[in-house]
Write a protein that holds these residues in place. Structure first.
Motif, PDB file in Angstrom:
ATOM      1  N   LYS A  26     -27.754  30.543 -30.045  1.00  0.00           N
ATOM      2  CA  LYS A  26     -27.606  31.959 -29.632  1.00  0.00           C
ATOM      3  C   LYS A  26     -26.873  32.039 -28.405  1.00  0.00           C
ATOM      4  N   ARG A  27     -27.101  31.036 -27.343  1.00  0.00           N
ATOM      5  CA  ARG A  27     -26.414  30.738 -26.110  1.00  0.00           C
ATOM      6  C   ARG A  27     -24.967  30.447 -26.560  1.00  0.00           C
ATOM      7  N   LYS A  28     -24.625  29.520 -27.471  1.00  0.00           N
ATOM      8  CA  LYS A  28     -23.398  29.122 -27.668  1.00  0.00           C
ATOM      9  C   LYS A  28     -22.534  30.421 -28.270  1.00  0.00           C
ATOM     10  N   ALA A  29     -23.504  31.241 -29.127  1.00  0.00           N
ATOM     11  CA  ALA A  29     -22.839  32.492 -29.743  1.00  0.00           C
ATOM     12  C   ALA A  29     -22.367  33.620 -28.669  1.00  0.00           C
ATOM     13  N   MET A  30     -23.179  33.537 -27.539  1.00  0.00           N
ATOM     14  CA  MET A  30     -22.967  34.628 -26.597  1.00  0.00           C
ATOM     15  C   MET A  30     -21.757  34.060 -25.695  1.00  0.00           C
ATOM     16  N   LEU A  31     -21.720  32.697 -25.680  1.00  0.00           N
ATOM     17  CA  LEU A  31     -20.875  32.369 -24.627  1.00  0.00           C
ATOM     18  C   LEU A  31     -19.334  32.254 -25.228  1.00  0.00           C
ATOM     19  N   GLU A  32     -19.174  32.368 -26.654  1.00  0.00           N
ATOM     20  CA  GLU A  32     -17.937  32.501 -27.295  1.00  0.00           C
ATOM     21  C   GLU A  32     -17.653  33.770 -27.739  1.00  0.00           C
ATOM     22  N   GLY A  33     -18.624  34.737 -27.338  1.00  0.00           N
ATOM     23  CA  GLY A  33     -18.260  36.104 -27.392  1.00  0.00           C
ATOM     24  C   GLY A  33     -18.506  36.756 -28.568  1.00  0.00           C
ATOM     25  N   GLU A  34     -19.531  36.068 -29.462  1.00  0.00           N
ATOM     26  CA  GLU A  34     -19.903  36.685 -30.851  1.00  0.00           C
ATOM     27  C   GLU A  34     -21.016  37.551 -30.847  1.00  0.00           C
ATOM     28  N   ILE A  35     -21.807  37.054 -29.702  1.00  0.00           N
ATOM     29  CA  ILE A  35     -22.680  38.227 -29.254  1.00  0.00           C
ATOM     30  C   ILE A  35     -22.408  38.761 -28.097  1.00  0.00           C
ATOM     31  N   ARG A  36     -22.385  40.032 -27.985  1.00  0.00           N
ATOM     32  CA  ARG A  36     -21.850  40.822 -26.727  1.00  0.00           C
ATOM     33  C   ARG A  36     -23.090  41.635 -26.012  1.00  0.00           C
ATOM     34  N   TYR A  37     -22.881  41.696 -24.787  1.00  0.00           N
ATOM     35  CA  TYR A  37     -24.019  42.313 -23.874  1.00  0.00           C
ATOM     36  C   TYR A  37     -23.940  43.520 -24.265  1.00  0.00           C
ATOM     37  N   ASP A  38     -25.264  44.155 -24.826  1.00  0.00           N
ATOM     38  CA  ASP A  38     -25.295  45.656 -24.979  1.00  0.00           C
ATOM     39  C   ASP A  38     -26.615  46.292 -24.432  1.00  0.00           C
ATOM     40  N   LYS A  39     -27.034  45.911 -23.217  1.00  0.00           N
ATOM     41  CA  LYS A  39     -28.051  46.228 -22.631  1.00  0.00           C
ATOM     42  C   LYS A  39     -27.694  47.179 -21.494  1.00  0.00           C
ATOM     43  N   ARG A  40     -28.750  47.550 -20.704  1.00  0.00           N
ATOM     44  CA  ARG A  40     -28.111  48.472 -19.561  1.00  0.00           C
ATOM     45  C   ARG A  40     -27.876  47.250 -18.359  1.00  0.00           C
ATOM     46  N   PRO A  41     -27.104  47.598 -17.614  1.00  0.00           N
ATOM     47  CA  PRO A  41     -26.603  48.971 -17.201  1.00  0.00           C
ATOM     48  C   PRO A  41     -25.269  49.625 -18.232  1.00  0.00           C
ATOM     49  N   ASP A  42     -25.146  50.903 -18.307  1.00  0.00           N
ATOM     50  CA  ASP A  42     -24.226  51.566 -19.177  1.00  0.00           C
ATOM     51  C   ASP A  42     -22.878  51.097 -18.520  1.00  0.00           C
ATOM     52  N   ILE A  43     -22.027  51.070 -19.369  1.00  0.00           N
ATOM     53  CA  ILE A  43     -20.465  50.679 -19.192  1.00  0.00           C
ATOM     54  C   ILE A  43     -19.953  51.521 -18.026  1.00  0.00           C
ATOM     55  N   ASP A  44     -20.043  52.668 -18.430  1.00  0.00           N
ATOM     56  CA  ASP A  44     -19.284  53.870 -17.559  1.00  0.00           C
ATOM     57  C   ASP A  44     -19.825  53.816 -16.520  1.00  0.00           C
ATOM     58  N   ASN A  45     -21.233  53.520 -15.962  1.00  0.00           N
ATOM     59  CA  ASN A  45     -21.659  53.506 -14.834  1.00  0.00           C
ATOM     60  C   ASN A  45     -21.333  52.375 -13.914  1.00  0.00           C
ATOM     61  N   CYS A  46     -20.883  51.449 -14.682  1.00  0.00           N
ATOM     62  CA  CYS A  46     -20.341  49.948 -13.794  1.00  0.00           C
ATOM     63  C   CYS A  46     -18.929  50.319 -13.422  1.00  0.00           C
ATOM     64  N   ILE A  47     -18.225  50.884 -14.573  1.00  0.00           N
ATOM     65  CA  ILE A  47     -16.626  51.360 -14.108  1.00  0.00           C
ATOM     66  C   ILE A  47     -16.868  52.173 -12.970  1.00  0.00           C
ATOM     67  N   LYS A  48     -17.691  53.093 -12.952  1.00  0.00           N
ATOM     68  CA  LYS A  48     -17.771  54.209 -11.622  1.00  0.00           C
ATOM     69  C   LYS A  48     -17.734  53.349 -10.440  1.00  0.00           C
ATOM     70  N   SER A  49     -18.914  52.540 -10.297  1.00  0.00           N
ATOM     71  CA  SER A  49     -19.091  51.671  -9.107  1.00  0.00           C
ATOM     72  C   SER A  49     -18.054  51.005  -8.534  1.00  0.00           C
ATOM     73  N   ILE A  50     -17.173  50.370  -9.469  1.00  0.00           N
ATOM     74  CA  ILE A  50     -15.938  49.772  -9.084  1.00  0.00           C
ATOM     75  C   ILE A  50     -14.724  50.515  -8.806  1.00  0.00           C
ATOM     76  N   THR A  51     -14.522  51.568  -9.394  1.00  0.00           N
ATOM     77  CA  THR A  51     -13.426  52.722  -9.183  1.00  0.00           C
ATOM     78  C   THR A  51     -13.712  53.314  -7.885  1.00  0.00           C
ATOM     79  N   ASP A  52     -15.005  53.800  -7.537  1.00  0.00           N
ATOM     80  CA  ASP A  52     -15.068  54.697  -6.550  1.00  0.00           C
ATOM     81  C   ASP A  52     -15.054  53.670  -5.228  1.00  0.00           C
ATOM     82  N   ALA A  53     -15.587  52.330  -5.266  1.00  0.00           N
ATOM     83  CA  ALA A  53     -15.406  51.425  -4.191  1.00  0.00           C
ATOM     84  C   ALA A  53     -14.139  51.110  -3.690  1.00  0.00           C
ATOM     85  N   LEU A  54     -13.038  51.338  -4.783  1.00  0.00           N
ATOM     86  CA  LEU A  54     -11.675  50.864  -4.530  1.00  0.00           C
ATOM     87  C   LEU A  54     -10.997  52.141  -3.840  1.00  0.00           C
ATOM     88  N   ASN A  55     -11.500  53.295  -3.768  1.00  0.00           N
ATOM     89  CA  ASN A  55     -10.879  54.403  -3.140  1.00  0.00           C
ATOM     90  C   ASN A  55     -10.442  54.325  -1.891  1.00  0.00           C
TER      91      ASN A  55
END
Length: 134
Positions: A72-101
């Motif tokens: 499973k680790r190999k599949a994760m590293l190769e991108g076959e299994i993607r991260y689908d847990k918290r945190p939500d992707i939109d909130n991660c985007i917000k923390s980055i875009t707000d910081a760069l203002n």
């Protein structure tokens, strides 16, 4: 085009909290936004702010759990299994875009296109690419 990497586990933008003394931003959010600013400034100190419309690409790499099997680790590293847990992707985007203002661009309202991806990695980090649309 401006590309930089933020090392460490990606952090979502926390909601403002209320106390009897007023509102405040959670400590974890403040620390991560400061890390984003430092990561950008380290590479682009002295560069003028981006003034045009922007396209931003964000790749979020989260730590692989230690309890995962080798297969499973190999599949994760190769991108076959993607991260689908918290945190939500939109909130991660917000923390980055707000910081760069005011650091990379005048205001995040200039961002007209966003592409974001969540992956697993041995080294948690965030890769950011900001591109002006002319």
């Amino acid at each position: 085009m401006r590309e930089f990497t933020i090392y460490g586990q990606p952090v979502a933008k926390g909601r403002p909290r209320l106390s009897k003394w007023g509102t405040y931003t959670p400590k974890k959010t403040v620390e991560y936004e400061n890390l984003v600013k430092l990561s950008y400034i380290e590479k682009y100190k002295g560069e003028p702010l981006l003034k045009n419309q922007l396209k931003i690409n964000i790749k979020l790499y989260f730590q692989i759990p230690k309890s995962v099997s080798k297969k499973k680790r190999k599949a994760m590293l190769e991108g076959e299994i993607r991260y689908d847990k918290r945190p939500d992707i939109d909130n991660c985007i917000k923390s980055i875009t707000d910081a760069l203002n005011g650091i990379a661009y005048t205001d995040d309202k200039q961002i007209v296109e966003v592409n974001a991806y969540k992956y697993y990695s041995d080294e948690p980090k965030t890769e950011v690419c900001i591109e002006e649309i002319k």
